[in-house]
Enzyme design. Structure first.
Site, short mmCIF file in Angstrom:
data_model
loop_
_atom_site.label_atom_id
_atom_site.label_comp_id
_atom_site.label_asym_id
_atom_site.label_seq_id
_atom_site.Cartn_x
_atom_site.Cartn_y
_atom_site.Cartn_z
N ARG B 107 -28.11 -9.74 19.62
CA ARG B 107 -27.45 -10.45 20.72
C ARG B 107 -26.76 -9.55 21.72
O ARG B 107 -26.18 -10.05 22.67
CB ARG B 107 -26.48 -11.49 20.15
CG ARG B 107 -27.18 -12.42 19.19
CD ARG B 107 -26.42 -13.64 18.75
NE ARG B 107 -27.25 -14.34 17.80
CZ ARG B 107 -27.27 -14.12 16.48
NH1 ARG B 107 -26.43 -13.26 15.94
NH2 ARG B 107 -28.10 -14.76 15.70
N THR B 151 -26.94 -8.77 13.40
CA THR B 151 -27.59 -9.38 14.56
C THR B 151 -26.67 -9.56 15.76
O THR B 151 -27.14 -9.84 16.85
CB THR B 151 -28.16 -10.77 14.18
OG1 THR B 151 -27.09 -11.59 13.70
CG2 THR B 151 -29.23 -10.66 13.12
N GLU B 169 -27.95 -16.14 3.50
CA GLU B 169 -28.97 -16.87 2.74
C GLU B 169 -29.55 -15.99 1.62
O GLU B 169 -30.51 -16.37 0.97
CB GLU B 169 -30.10 -17.32 3.68
CG GLU B 169 -29.86 -18.67 4.33
CD GLU B 169 -28.67 -18.68 5.27
OE1 GLU B 169 -28.63 -17.83 6.17
OE2 GLU B 169 -27.77 -19.51 5.08
N ASN B 246 -21.58 -19.12 6.14
CA ASN B 246 -21.67 -20.04 5.02
C ASN B 246 -21.50 -19.34 3.68
O ASN B 246 -21.70 -18.15 3.53
CB ASN B 246 -23.01 -20.79 5.03
CG ASN B 246 -24.19 -19.86 4.87
OD1 ASN B 246 -24.68 -19.32 5.83
ND2 ASN B 246 -24.64 -19.63 3.63
N ASP B 289 -23.92 -25.86 4.86
CA ASP B 289 -24.30 -24.72 5.69
C ASP B 289 -23.56 -24.74 7.03
O ASP B 289 -24.12 -24.36 8.06
CB ASP B 289 -25.81 -24.68 5.91
CG ASP B 289 -26.30 -23.34 6.44
OD1 ASP B 289 -25.56 -22.35 6.35
OD2 ASP B 289 -27.41 -23.29 6.99
#
Lengths: 264, 533
Positions: B107, B151, B169, B246, B289
C-alpha cells in the site's frame, strides 16, 4: 488410463475414534441446506465413473480411508472438501480434479451421504427424452436458448448443467422464483419521455443498467433518464410442478445436467 | 525530509508525506483549487500503467514534485508528478515461498530524509535511496515461511520506522516493531499477543479441565493479531496508535477461550519505547474476522468538547470515539445494521448477541467497513467512511490444529446468498450480487455524535478510500470503477469518470507549481487529474 476418467482418491483422513469432537461452538454449517436426493444421485453416478476404481464401491478400498463416514479430519466444511478434491493429494497418489459446480456439489453430497443413500430411490433421467420435453411440451425454447436454438429473453442454458447443482435445477423446474439469480430479475423501466421498457437485467451499477429487452436487444439505460425503475422479484417462468409428470421432470433434469457448454 | 516536516505535514499541502496525508490520518488536504463549482472540468493529465496484474492498493507519496509509488509485488517507482515519467524503479523479488492470504498487496512507502522505506511480502523492511532507487539496507522483520508478511506502508516517527506484520490467517503471533532509520536495527517490539507474565495474557484463558470441544492450551502462541494498515501518531503525547487484526483461528472461538487481547483492538504505544499505554478492544473474543486494522483518525477538540480523541469506524459496524491520552470509551454507535451485538455496557464493552447457527450475521465477513481509508474534514466536522450495507454472512467455526505456514482460520463464513446451489455471487465487472446481498455507500457521520448526516449509495460495494479537501470536495471510487467527486457537505454528486476497473486504494491530492492534481489507482493504472489551464 483414459485421462477423461481420472481416478478420484480421497485421502483426507476420516475421523478416527478418540479424536476430539470437531464441531465445537455452533455446529458447522456444511452446506446451504440438506443435500437433495437428486444431487446425491448425481454424485453417485460421478463416483461410479471416476472414483470407484481406487476407492471401491464401499468407499473403503484404500487402507485407512473410509469414505462412508462422511466426515474428514482435514476437510471439515464442504468448501474444504471441494478444495481438497480440486488440489488432489500428490503424496497419496490422488490427482487433482477439475469439476464444475454441479459435479462438485454432487460428489460432495454423495460423500456426505454414502452410508445411507439408496440409489434406487431416485429415478435417473433420460437425456434424449428430456430434450424432447424441453423442446416440445415444456416449450422452454420460447424463452431460453441452448446452443443455437431458442430465445435470448431468458438466460442461456447452454452450460447450465455445469453451473447449477442438480438440486437447484430440480427446484427451478417446480419453483422458479426460488432459484432465480437476482441479477436475472425482470426490470420495468419508464423513461422520462414516457417510454416503457421491460427486460432481463444483465448488469447494473450506480448510474446505469444493462438489459436484454423483451425484443432481444441489448440496451443500456442511464438511471438519470428514467422516471420509473422497478425490479420484479418473481420469476416470469411457469412452474412445471403440475404440468409435467414426475418422469418428465426427471428426464428434463437429466437433460439439463447434460448441458455442459459444448456446442449443442 | 525531516521529522519536523512530517509532524507539520499540513503546513505544506502541496505534498503528501505519509500514507494518510498527515500523522492524524485525516486524508484531508488544505488544497482548494478544485472546487464543487469547477470539479466538472477535471481532465486526465497522465496515466501510469503497472506492468503487473492484480489488485493495486498503493497510495502515492509526493514530495516537492516527486511521486513515489509501490507496485506488485514489491517494486518502488519514482515518477515526475507533472508528467508521470519514471526516474527509476527499484525491483525486489520476494521469497517465492512467501505465504500471504490475499494477494501481492502493498500500500505504499514512507519517507525520511532521502530514504524511502517499504515492507515486503516476505516480511522484510527495506530502505531505498529516494534519488537513486538504490537499496540502503534490508532487515528481516519475521519469517515469511511461518506466514508472516508486510503489506502496509511504514510510519516514520523521529529516528524510527515502524512496521507491523500480517498473517492473521496463518497463526502468526503479531507484533509492531520500530527500526532505526539509519541502520535498520530493531529498536523495540510490541507483541499484539501478550506472552506469559505480560499484562493481557490472562485473556487467553486456560482450557476447561473437561472440555467437550477442542481447546488449545497454547492458543496465544498463534493467536494472530496482525497489522496490515498504517497507524497514526500524536506528537504531543508521543503515542502512536495502531489497529490490530483478527484473532487466530478466525472463527473457531471455543478453542481459544477468553477475550484474546489485543486482537480486534487499538493499541496506543509510546513511540520511543513501544510500551503499551492503553488499549481498547472493539470485538472481544471475535468470531467474525472483524479485523480492527482501520486507520486511526486523530481529532482535536472533538465535537467542541475540548477532548482530543481517536475516531474509528470499525469493521464490526460501529463508530467509536476514544479519549486519546487514556483510551477512555466516549462513544460507540452503529453506522450500519448490526446484530452481532445489541449495545454497550458502561465500560464500552459490546453486549454480544451471537446469531443461531445458520442465521445471518450483520455485518458480514467483510464488515461494515474494512481497510479502506476514511477521511475527516475539519471544515465540515464530518467523518467519512466507505461502508457496506445490508450485507450478511452465515458463520460457522470448526476447530483446527495449528500447523506452521498452513491456513488457520477454523471454518469459515458463507455469504448470505439468495439462491443455494447456484453459482457463487460475483461483483464487478458483472455485479450478480445486486440488491439481494448488500451494496456500498459513502456515509458522512457527524464526528461528534456519530449521527449520519448524508449517504451516497452505490449499487456495487466499495473498497475505495476517501479523500476530502478544504474546498468541500470529496473523492472516492468503488468496485464499479467510477472515480467520483461528491460535495462533502451534502453528498451530492459533482463529477464522475469511469476509469474501467475497481478502485481499491485511497485517492490523494498534491500541487506542483500552481496546479492541484488528484490521483487514484484503478485496476492496473494510476490516473492523475487536474483542471485545464
Amino acid at each position: 488410463m483414459n485421462r477423461t476418467f481420472r481416478i478420484l482418491i480421497l485421502t483426507v483422513f476420516p475421523l478416527a475414534m478418540g479424536s476430539p469432537p470437531l464441531h465445537a461452538q455452533a455446529p458447522t454449517p456444511l452446506h446451504d441446506e440438506q443435500y437433495p436426493a437428486v444431487e446425491i444421485a448425481h454424485g453417485a453416478r460421478l463416483y461410479e465413473a471416476r472414483c470407484v476404481t481406487c476407492h471401491g464401491a464401499q468407499g473403503d478400498a484404500i487402507g485407512g480411508v473410509n469414505l462412508r463416514s462422511g466426515k474428514f479430519r482435514n476437510a471439515i466444511t464442504d468448501r474444504d472438501l471441494a478444495a481438497f478434491i480440486r488440489a488432489g493429494s500428490p503424496t497419496a497418489g490422488m490427482p487433482p480434479f477439475t469439476l464444475d459446480n454441479a459435479d462438485m456439489a454432487g460428489i460432495i453430497a454423495y460423500l456426505r451421504n454414502m452410508n445411507t443413500f439408496d440409489a434406487a430411490s431416485v429415478k435417473a433421467g433420460d437425456v434424449a427424452r428430456g430434450r424432447a420435453v424441453f423442446e416440445g411440451k415444456g416449450n422452454c425454447l420460447s424463452c431460453h436458448r441452448v446452443g443455437r436454438k431458442g430465445s435470448f429473453v431468458a438466460p442461456d442454458l447452454s452450460d447450465i448443467g455445469a453451473a447449477r447443482s442438480a438440486g437447484s435445477l430440480q427446484r427451478s423446474l417446480v419453483d422458479p422464483t426460488s432459484q432465480m439469480m437476482p441479477i436475472n430479475r425482470t426490470v420495468r423501466l419508464v423513461t422520462k419521455d414516457g417510454t416503457a421498457i421491460t427486460g432481463r437485467r444483465l448488469n447494473e451499477d450506480t448510474y446505469s443498467i444493462q438489459i436484454m429487452d423483451d425484443r432481444e436487444r441489448l440496451r443500456t439505460l442511464l438511471k438519470s433518464d428514467l422516471r420509473e425503475f422497478t425490479i420484479v422479484k418473481t420469476s416470469p417462468m411457469p412452474s412445471y410442478k403440475d404440468t409435467l409428470t414426475s418422469d418428465e421432470l426427471a428426464d428434463m433434469l437429466g437433460y439439463l445436467l447434460s448441458l455442459k457448454g459444448s456446442s449443442q | 525530509m525531516t521529522p519536523q516536516r512530517l509532524t507539520a505535514a499540513s503546513a505544506e499541502p502541496q505534498n503528501w508525506l505519509t500514507y494518510s496525508g498527515n500523522y492524524s490520518s485525516h486524508r484531508f488536504s488544505p488544497l482548494d483549487q478544485i472546487t464543487p463549482a469547477n470539479v466538472k472540468n477535471l481532465k486526465l493529465q497522465w496515466v501510469y500503467q503497472s506492468p503487473v496484474a492484480g489488485n493495486w492498493q498503493t497510495t502515492p507519496l509526493v514530495v516537492d514534485g516527486m511521486m513515489y509509488i509501490t507496485q506488485r509485488p514489491n517494486d518502488v517507482v519514482a515518477l515526475d508528478a507533472i508528467t508521470g515519467r519514471a526516474y527509476w524503479i527499484y525491483r525486489y523479488t520476494p521469497n517465492p515461498d512467501r505465504i500471504v492470504c490475499c494477494g501481492a498487496n502493498n500500500r505504499g512507502v514512507a519517507i525520511l530524509g532521502d530514504t524511502l522505506f517499504m515492507g515486503t511480502l516476505d516480511a522484510h523492511l527495506i530502505a531505498i535511496n529516494a534519488k537513486s532507487g538504490r537499496e540502503m539496507w534490508k532487515t528481516e522483520v519475521a519469517t515469511t515461511t511461518s506466514g508472516y508478511s508486510i503489506t502496509h506502508a511504514p510510519l516514520v516517527i523521529k529516528d524510527k520506522v515502524i512496521i507491523g506484520v500480517g498473517g492473521g490467517e496463518y497463526g502468526i503471533r503479531g507484533f509492531i516493531a520500530a527500526y532505526n532509520v539509519e541502520t535498520g536495527k530493531e529498536a523495540w517490539r510490541f507483541y499484539t499477543i501478550p506472552g506469559p507474565g505480560e499484562k493481557g495474557h490472562e485473556t487467553w484463558q486456560a482450557c476447561p479441565p473437561k472440555s467437550e470441544s477442542f481447546c488449545d492450551p497454547d492458543a496465544w502462541k498463534h493467536g494472530g493479531g496482525s497489522i496490515w494498515m498504517t497507524g497514526s501518531y500524536d506528537p504531543q503525547l508521543n503515542l502512536t496508535y495502531w489497529g490490530v487484526g483478527n484473532v487466530g483461528p478466525d472463527y473457531a472461538g471455543d478453542q481459544r477461550p477468553g477475550d484474546n487481547l489485543y486482537t480486534a483492538s487499538v493499541v496506543a504505544l509510546d513511540a520511543d519505547t513501544g510500551t503499551l499505554r492503553w488499549h481498547y478492544q472493539f470485538t472481544p473474543h471475535d468470531i467474525y474476522d472483524y479485523d480492527s486494522v482501520q486507520v486511526p483518525v486523530l481529532v482535536d477538540n472533538w465535537g467542541r468538547t475540548g477532548l482530543n480523541v481517536v475516531l474509528w469506524a470499525n469493521r464490526n459496524g460501529n463508530y467509536y470515539a476514544l479519549e486519546r491520552a487514556t483510551g477512555k470509551f466516549l462513544l460507540g454507535r452503529p453506522f450500519v445494521k448490526v446484530n452481532w451485538m445489541s449495545g454497550f455496557d458502561e465500560r464500552g464493552v459490546p453486549i454480544q448477541t451471537p446469531q443461531p447457527p445458520g442465521q445471518p450475521t450483520y455485518q458480514g465477513n467483510q464488515g461494515g467497513t474494512n481497510w479502506y481509508s476514511p477521511s475527516f474534514s475539519p471544515r465540515t466536522g464530518f467523518f467519512y467512511v466507505s461502508a457496506w450495507e445490508d450485507y450478511a454472512s452465515i458463520y460457522g467455526g470448526a476447530s483446527v490444529e495449528y500447523t506452521q505456514g498452513r491456513n488457520f482460520t477454523g471454518g469459515g463464513p458463507r455469504p448470505f446468498g439468495p439462491v443455494p446451489g447456484a453459482p457463487g455471487l460475483a461483483r464487478a465487472p458483472i455485479n450478480t450480487w445486486t440488491e439481494s446481498a448488500g451494496h456500498g455507500a459513502v456515509i458522512a457521520l457527524d464526528a461528534g455524535t456519530g449521527e449520519q448526516k448524508w449517504k451516497f449509495n452505490m449499487t456495487d460495494v466499495t473498497d475505495s478510500g476517501i479523500l476530502t479537501t478544504a474546498s468541500h470536495v470529496l473523492f472516492t471510487g468503488g468496485r464499479e470503477g467510477y472515480f467520483q467527486a461528491l460535495d462533502a457537505r451534502t453528498g451530492a454528486l459533482l463529477w464522475k469518470s469511469n476509469l474501467g476497473a475497481a478502485i481499491n486504494s485511497g485517492p490523494m491530492t498534491y500541487r506542483v507549481g500552481n496546479k492541484q492534481y488528484v490521483a487514484t489507482v484503478s485496476g492496473l493504472s494510476l490516473f492523475v487529474f487536474a483542471l485545464d489551464e
